[in-house]
Design a protein around this motif. Structure first.
Motif, mmCIF file in Angstrom:
data_model
loop_
_atom_site.group_PDB
_atom_site.id
_atom_site.type_symbol
_atom_site.label_atom_id
_atom_site.label_comp_id
_atom_site.label_asym_id
_atom_site.label_seq_id
_atom_site.Cartn_x
_atom_site.Cartn_y
_atom_site.Cartn_z
ATOM 1 N N GLU A 237 6.902 11.411 -7.325
ATOM 2 C CA GLU A 237 7.241 12.534 -6.449
ATOM 3 C C GLU A 237 7.315 12.103 -4.992
ATOM 4 O OE1 GLU A 237 4.914 16.022 -7.008
ATOM 5 O OE2 GLU A 237 5.298 16.139 -9.165
ATOM 6 N N ALA A 238 6.432 11.189 -4.583
ATOM 7 C CA ALA A 238 6.451 10.707 -3.202
ATOM 8 C C ALA A 238 7.638 9.784 -2.952
ATOM 9 C CB ALA A 238 5.147 9.981 -2.885
ATOM 10 N N ILE A 239 8.080 9.087 -3.982
ATOM 11 C CA ILE A 239 9.163 8.115 -3.839
ATOM 12 C C ILE A 239 10.527 8.787 -3.853
ATOM 13 C CG2 ILE A 239 10.294 6.157 -5.001
ATOM 14 C CD1 ILE A 239 7.408 5.500 -6.089
ATOM 15 N N HIS A 240 10.688 9.825 -4.659
ATOM 16 C CA HIS A 240 11.988 10.456 -4.859
ATOM 17 C C HIS A 240 12.579 10.940 -3.542
ATOM 18 C CE1 HIS A 240 15.207 12.276 -7.038
ATOM 19 N NE2 HIS A 240 14.843 13.520 -6.795
ATOM 20 N N HIS A 241 13.767 10.457 -3.228
ATOM 21 C CA HIS A 241 14.508 10.786 -2.007
ATOM 22 C C HIS A 241 13.848 10.257 -0.727
ATOM 23 C CE1 HIS A 241 16.981 14.246 -4.016
ATOM 24 N NE2 HIS A 241 17.284 13.042 -4.477
ATOM 25 N N SER A 242 12.917 9.305 -0.862
ATOM 26 C CA SER A 242 12.408 8.629 0.333
ATOM 27 C C SER A 242 13.462 7.649 0.834
ATOM 28 C CB SER A 242 11.098 7.900 0.039
ATOM 29 O OG SER A 242 11.286 6.871 -0.921
ATOM 30 N N ARG A 243 13.305 7.232 2.086
ATOM 31 C CA ARG A 243 14.313 6.388 2.731
ATOM 32 C C ARG A 243 13.654 5.129 3.294
ATOM 33 N NH1 ARG A 243 19.065 9.607 4.152
ATOM 34 N NH2 ARG A 243 18.794 11.652 3.153
ATOM 35 N N ILE A 244 14.424 4.043 3.298
ATOM 36 C CA ILE A 244 13.948 2.787 3.863
ATOM 37 C C ILE A 244 15.088 2.161 4.655
ATOM 38 C CG2 ILE A 244 14.380 1.669 1.624
ATOM 39 C CD1 ILE A 244 12.250 -0.383 2.343
ATOM 40 N N GLY A 245 14.824 1.865 5.921
ATOM 41 C CA GLY A 245 15.832 1.238 6.764
ATOM 42 C C GLY A 245 16.155 -0.164 6.279
ATOM 43 N N LEU A 246 17.381 -0.617 6.506
ATOM 44 C CA LEU A 246 17.786 -1.905 5.959
ATOM 45 C C LEU A 246 17.026 -3.069 6.578
ATOM 46 C CD1 LEU A 246 21.621 -1.650 5.305
ATOM 47 C CD2 LEU A 246 19.670 -0.811 3.981
ATOM 48 N N ALA A 247 16.634 -2.973 7.852
ATOM 49 C CA ALA A 247 15.840 -4.048 8.454
ATOM 50 C C ALA A 247 14.499 -4.174 7.741
ATOM 51 C CB ALA A 247 15.638 -3.789 9.944
ATOM 52 N N ASP A 248 13.852 -3.030 7.467
ATOM 53 C CA ASP A 248 12.584 -3.056 6.740
ATOM 54 C C ASP A 248 12.787 -3.544 5.304
ATOM 55 O OD1 ASP A 248 11.216 -2.106 8.936
ATOM 56 O OD2 ASP A 248 11.270 -0.009 8.286
ATOM 57 N N LEU A 249 13.902 -3.166 4.712
ATOM 58 C CA LEU A 249 14.180 -3.580 3.337
ATOM 59 C C LEU A 249 14.363 -5.092 3.262
ATOM 60 C CD1 LEU A 249 14.714 -2.710 0.410
ATOM 61 C CD2 LEU A 249 17.121 -2.375 1.026
ATOM 62 N N HIS A 250 15.124 -5.668 4.195
ATOM 63 C CA HIS A 250 15.309 -7.122 4.213
ATOM 64 C C HIS A 250 13.974 -7.840 4.378
ATOM 65 C CE1 HIS A 250 19.583 -7.980 3.985
ATOM 66 N NE2 HIS A 250 19.844 -6.996 4.819
ATOM 67 N N ALA A 251 13.144 -7.351 5.301
ATOM 68 C CA ALA A 251 11.858 -7.998 5.548
ATOM 69 C C ALA A 251 10.965 -7.943 4.308
ATOM 70 C CB ALA A 251 11.168 -7.328 6.742
ATOM 71 N N LEU A 252 10.945 -6.774 3.653
ATOM 72 C CA LEU A 252 10.123 -6.623 2.449
ATOM 73 C C LEU A 252 10.615 -7.526 1.336
ATOM 74 C CD1 LEU A 252 7.919 -5.142 0.863
ATOM 75 C CD2 LEU A 252 9.601 -3.366 0.329
ATOM 76 N N CYS A 253 11.927 -7.594 1.133
ATOM 77 C CA CYS A 253 12.485 -8.449 0.075
ATOM 78 C C CYS A 253 12.157 -9.919 0.329
ATOM 79 C CB CYS A 253 13.994 -8.250 -0.019
ATOM 80 S SG CYS A 253 14.485 -6.662 -0.736
ATOM 81 N N SER A 254 12.275 -10.354 1.576
ATOM 82 C CA SER A 254 11.964 -11.748 1.905
ATOM 83 C C SER A 254 10.495 -12.054 1.624
ATOM 84 C CB SER A 254 12.277 -12.020 3.381
ATOM 85 O OG SER A 254 13.662 -11.925 3.628
ATOM 86 N N ARG A 255 9.627 -11.095 1.916
ATOM 87 C CA ARG A 255 8.192 -11.300 1.678
ATOM 88 C C ARG A 255 7.897 -11.362 0.185
ATOM 89 N NH1 ARG A 255 3.505 -7.627 1.815
ATOM 90 N NH2 ARG A 255 4.875 -5.856 2.296
ATOM 91 N N ILE A 256 8.509 -10.466 -0.586
ATOM 92 C CA ILE A 256 8.207 -10.410 -2.020
ATOM 93 C C ILE A 256 8.738 -11.631 -2.761
ATOM 94 C CG2 ILE A 256 8.867 -9.177 -4.145
ATOM 95 C CD1 ILE A 256 8.252 -6.580 -2.721
ATOM 96 N N VAL A 257 9.946 -12.088 -2.429
ATOM 97 C CA VAL A 257 10.511 -13.228 -3.158
ATOM 98 C C VAL A 257 9.710 -14.496 -2.891
ATOM 99 C CG1 VAL A 257 12.192 -14.056 -1.451
ATOM 100 C CG2 VAL A 257 12.708 -14.248 -3.890
ATOM 101 N N ALA A 258 9.011 -14.587 -1.748
ATOM 102 C CA ALA A 258 8.227 -15.774 -1.417
ATOM 103 C C ALA A 258 6.824 -15.734 -2.010
ATOM 104 C CB ALA A 258 8.141 -15.929 0.100
ATOM 105 N N MET A 259 6.426 -14.601 -2.591
ATOM 106 C CA MET A 259 5.082 -14.453 -3.159
ATOM 107 C C MET A 259 4.979 -15.080 -4.545
ATOM 108 S SD MET A 259 4.093 -10.483 -2.363
ATOM 109 C CE MET A 259 3.331 -9.976 -0.829
ATOM 110 N N THR A 260 3.754 -15.404 -4.943
ATOM 111 C CA THR A 260 3.486 -15.732 -6.339
ATOM 112 C C THR A 260 3.394 -14.433 -7.133
ATOM 113 O OG1 THR A 260 1.087 -15.600 -6.114
ATOM 114 C CG2 THR A 260 2.114 -17.738 -5.613
#
Length: 318
Positions: A237-260
């Motif tokens: 319910e909290a996630i549905h129709h939430s928004r994420i800016g593309l700069a934040d999305l890029h940063a999060l993706c870069s962090r996650i792909v580098a994690m174990t």
């Protein structure tokens, strides 16, 4: 059964088996009775071997049997199960179909999983994803980032105007290129090359330049939204129709792909069955975001918990 008709939609993807039991609402939308997801990894090794692993079929059988029991308890009258990318590619698909016919036949005689085309998958996902959004925010571009494929669909109030199913997803990309934990720089660069090549075909086939709103569906993208929002546990319910800016999305993706994998598991909303493949999903997401920014000047992603399951259920109620 008295009361509204109840229907069940089952989506069997490369990574997960998902269920929606729903009934019609007075405004023509859906009212959820039950919604669930189990990671079964049906597509385990299909990209390399061309066949389902016996243990993957067994995991899927156990999960589907549990879903059928829930359908019976809920009084479901009609069911439709669609099978997507992995099933299109598997040589021993008959074993899978026989299993689904045996179980689904308990709900509706003759029911069996259907292998749907990438085009139909895209249209069902679009119908489900945009159903609760303001049409004035369209045209929309919907992406369904799955385990084996990624659908890119453009449309508006009059329906879909363009759709393409790209042969790339989080499981497929992980198995092809991201073998280390965490992935090496060389592996990440190779994976980006794979993703870019496959998605280039989608953007050559589908004109996204007129899209105003990007809607992301399926577990990889909703998980990114949950992590970005700082949720301790996954809350649809909290996630549905939430928004994420593309700069934040890029940063999060870069962090996650580098994690174990273990580091990813410390992120509260991360599902254990997603932690080992979401790095591949992060690289696909970054390629999507770059294209939408360049081609349509889109600056954020809206995530929807409603997707192909909702499209299937609405079709059963039509």
């Amino acid at each position: 059964m008295s009361g509204p008709t109840r229907v069940a939609a089952v989506d069997c993807g490369t990574n997960s088996l998902r269920l929606l039991i729903a009934e019609p609402a007075s405004d023509g939308s859906l009212t959820d009775v039950a919604r669930d997801m189990i990671v079964v990894r049906l597509g385990q090794g299909v990209d390399a071997t061309g066949e389902f692993a016996p243990e993957a079929i067994e995991r899927t059988r156990e999960a589907l049997a549990g879903y059928v029991e829930r359908m019976l308890e809920a009084g479901v009258e009609r069911v439709r199960m669609v099978a997507t990318s992995a099933t299109r590619d598997a040589g021993n698909r008959d074993d899978f179909f026989a299993m689904t016919a045996e179980l689904l036949g308990r709900i509706q005689p003759g029911a069996v999983a259907e292998v749907i085309s990438g085009d139909e998958e895209a249209r069902l996902s679009f119908r489900g994803a945009v159903g609760g959004l303001d049409p004035a925010d369209g045209p929309f571009v919907v992406t369904d980032l799955g385990g084996g494929s990624t659908e890119v669909v453009v449309g508006g109030e009059r329906g879909v105007t363009g759709a393409y199913s790209a042969n790339i997803g989080c499981v497929r990309l992980t198995e092809r290129a991201l073998r280390s934990d965490p992935p090496t720089l060389d592996e990440r660069e190779a994976a980006v090359g794979h993703a870019r090549g496959e998605l280039a075909k989608a953007f050559a086939a589908v004109d996204v330049s007129g899209a105003r709103t990007w809607v992301g569906v399926a577990g990889t993208l909703t998980t990114f939204a949950a992590v970005n929002s700082g949720l301790e546990t996954y809350d649809p319910e909290a996630i549905h129709h939430s928004r994420i800016g593309l700069a934040d999305l890029h940063a999060l993706c870069s962090r996650i792909v580098a994690m174990t994998r273990d580091e990813r598991m410390t992120l509260g909303p991360m599902h254990p069955g997603r932690a080992d493949v979401i790095g591949g999903g992060a690289l696909v997401t970054q390629e999507l975001a770059r294209n939408f920014a360049d081609r349509a000047a889109i600056t954020e992603m809206v995530v929807s918990e409603h997707d192909i399951l909702d499209g299937i259920a609405l079709g059963l109620l039509d």
